[in-house]
Design a protein around this motif. Sequence first.
Motif, PDB file in Angstrom:
ATOM      1  N   PRO A 184      50.660  26.275  41.287  1.00  0.00           N
ATOM      2  CA  PRO A 184      50.190  27.611  41.654  1.00  0.00           C
ATOM      3  C   PRO A 184      48.727  27.583  42.076  1.00  0.00           C
ATOM      4  O   PRO A 184      47.987  26.649  41.749  1.00  0.00           O
ATOM      5  CB  PRO A 184      50.378  28.402  40.359  1.00  0.00           C
ATOM      6  N   ASP A 185      48.312  28.630  42.782  1.00  0.00           N
ATOM      7  CA  ASP A 185      46.930  28.664  43.238  1.00  0.00           C
ATOM      8  C   ASP A 185      45.996  29.100  42.105  1.00  0.00           C
ATOM      9  O   ASP A 185      46.442  29.493  41.020  1.00  0.00           O
ATOM     10  CB  ASP A 185      46.774  29.550  44.474  1.00  0.00           C
ATOM     11  N   ALA A 186      44.705  29.029  42.353  1.00  0.00           N
ATOM     12  CA  ALA A 186      43.706  29.288  41.319  1.00  0.00           C
ATOM     13  C   ALA A 186      43.786  30.717  40.786  1.00  0.00           C
ATOM     14  O   ALA A 186      43.604  30.958  39.587  1.00  0.00           O
ATOM     15  CB  ALA A 186      42.304  29.009  41.870  1.00  0.00           C
ATOM     16  N   GLU A 187      44.038  31.674  41.658  1.00  0.00           N
ATOM     17  CA  GLU A 187      44.112  33.073  41.240  1.00  0.00           C
ATOM     18  C   GLU A 187      45.258  33.285  40.261  1.00  0.00           C
ATOM     19  O   GLU A 187      45.119  33.997  39.252  1.00  0.00           O
ATOM     20  CB  GLU A 187      44.283  33.981  42.465  1.00  0.00           C
ATOM     21  N   THR A 188      46.392  32.656  40.547  1.00  0.00           N
ATOM     22  CA  THR A 188      47.549  32.782  39.665  1.00  0.00           C
ATOM     23  C   THR A 188      47.293  32.084  38.335  1.00  0.00           C
ATOM     24  O   THR A 188      47.608  32.615  37.264  1.00  0.00           O
ATOM     25  CB  THR A 188      48.799  32.191  40.339  1.00  0.00           C
ATOM     26  N   ARG A 189      46.697  30.910  38.383  1.00  0.00           N
ATOM     27  CA  ARG A 189      46.387  30.187  37.147  1.00  0.00           C
ATOM     28  C   ARG A 189      45.450  30.999  36.258  1.00  0.00           C
ATOM     29  O   ARG A 189      45.626  31.059  35.038  1.00  0.00           O
ATOM     30  CB  ARG A 189      45.772  28.815  37.458  1.00  0.00           C
ATOM     31  N   ALA A 190      44.470  31.651  36.874  1.00  0.00           N
ATOM     32  CA  ALA A 190      43.520  32.460  36.109  1.00  0.00           C
ATOM     33  C   ALA A 190      44.220  33.655  35.467  1.00  0.00           C
ATOM     34  O   ALA A 190      43.935  34.005  34.311  1.00  0.00           O
ATOM     35  CB  ALA A 190      42.383  32.929  37.022  1.00  0.00           C
ATOM     36  N   ALA A 191      45.141  34.292  36.201  1.00  0.00           N
ATOM     37  CA  ALA A 191      45.869  35.443  35.666  1.00  0.00           C
ATOM     38  C   ALA A 191      46.728  35.030  34.470  1.00  0.00           C
ATOM     39  O   ALA A 191      46.798  35.734  33.457  1.00  0.00           O
ATOM     40  CB  ALA A 191      46.735  36.068  36.754  1.00  0.00           C
ATOM     41  N   LEU A 192      47.363  33.870  34.576  1.00  0.00           N
ATOM     42  CA  LEU A 192      48.181  33.375  33.465  1.00  0.00           C
ATOM     43  C   LEU A 192      47.313  33.047  32.252  1.00  0.00           C
ATOM     44  O   LEU A 192      47.683  33.337  31.110  1.00  0.00           O
ATOM     45  CB  LEU A 192      48.970  32.142  33.909  1.00  0.00           C
ATOM     46  N   GLU A 193      46.158  32.465  32.508  1.00  0.00           N
ATOM     47  CA  GLU A 193      45.250  32.119  31.410  1.00  0.00           C
ATOM     48  C   GLU A 193      44.782  33.366  30.677  1.00  0.00           C
ATOM     49  O   GLU A 193      44.680  33.379  29.442  1.00  0.00           O
ATOM     50  CB  GLU A 193      44.060  31.328  31.939  1.00  0.00           C
TER      51      GLU A 193
END
Length: 205
Positions: A184-193
């Motif tokens: 996944p892209d960085a934005e998605t990874r940040a949202a999951l985190e």
Amino acid sequence: FKATMAKRFREAIAGRPIAVRVADEAVLRSVLADGRLRTSFEEGVARHSGMTSAGSVRSQAEQAIWGYRPGHDPRTRPIYGYVMPSADTPAGGKSDDLLSYYGQIQLVLTDDIRSRTSVSFADSLDGFDIVRPSPIDAPTWESAPTSALDLASPDFRSRGYVEAQFHGGVQASDIAEVVFPSSPDAETRAALERHGITWRVLEPR
């Protein structure tokens, strides 16, 4: 006969994870931003590529099967998902994984939601005159009037799935992990985190 069919279905789905597909990362981020998955009766829903606006057929089916009246709060109508063949089963292409019609991102749900989950062998809308969903941990023969229950077989995955229906809503907190077909892209990874949700990649085979 009925007891045998119920036993086969129970054994076929016992201990298997339950999940929901979404079309892409933008939809996933929208789910996380909302804090929940929206039902097909809510306006502006694009939860997956196969989602259409709620029509009279689904409304009639939900009333016939579960007693949801036409005026029922759309936010608490069922969310539709499926029983995974295993925790390590990647999404496939549309030719070998019928569920990929709804997307290849898998939202694997926690076991806490099982108490309000029902299941059926076949789409409950298309087959509501043939099958009747029942509780996932105590399924009846009416939910799977068939012996073809090898969830992991390529033939089964290309033509069908065991549908799961989640009642009372699916919150972001009900998501145990997200399985992607690629990183996944960085934005998605940040949202999951931010939501404390783990993720991993299982590339389609």
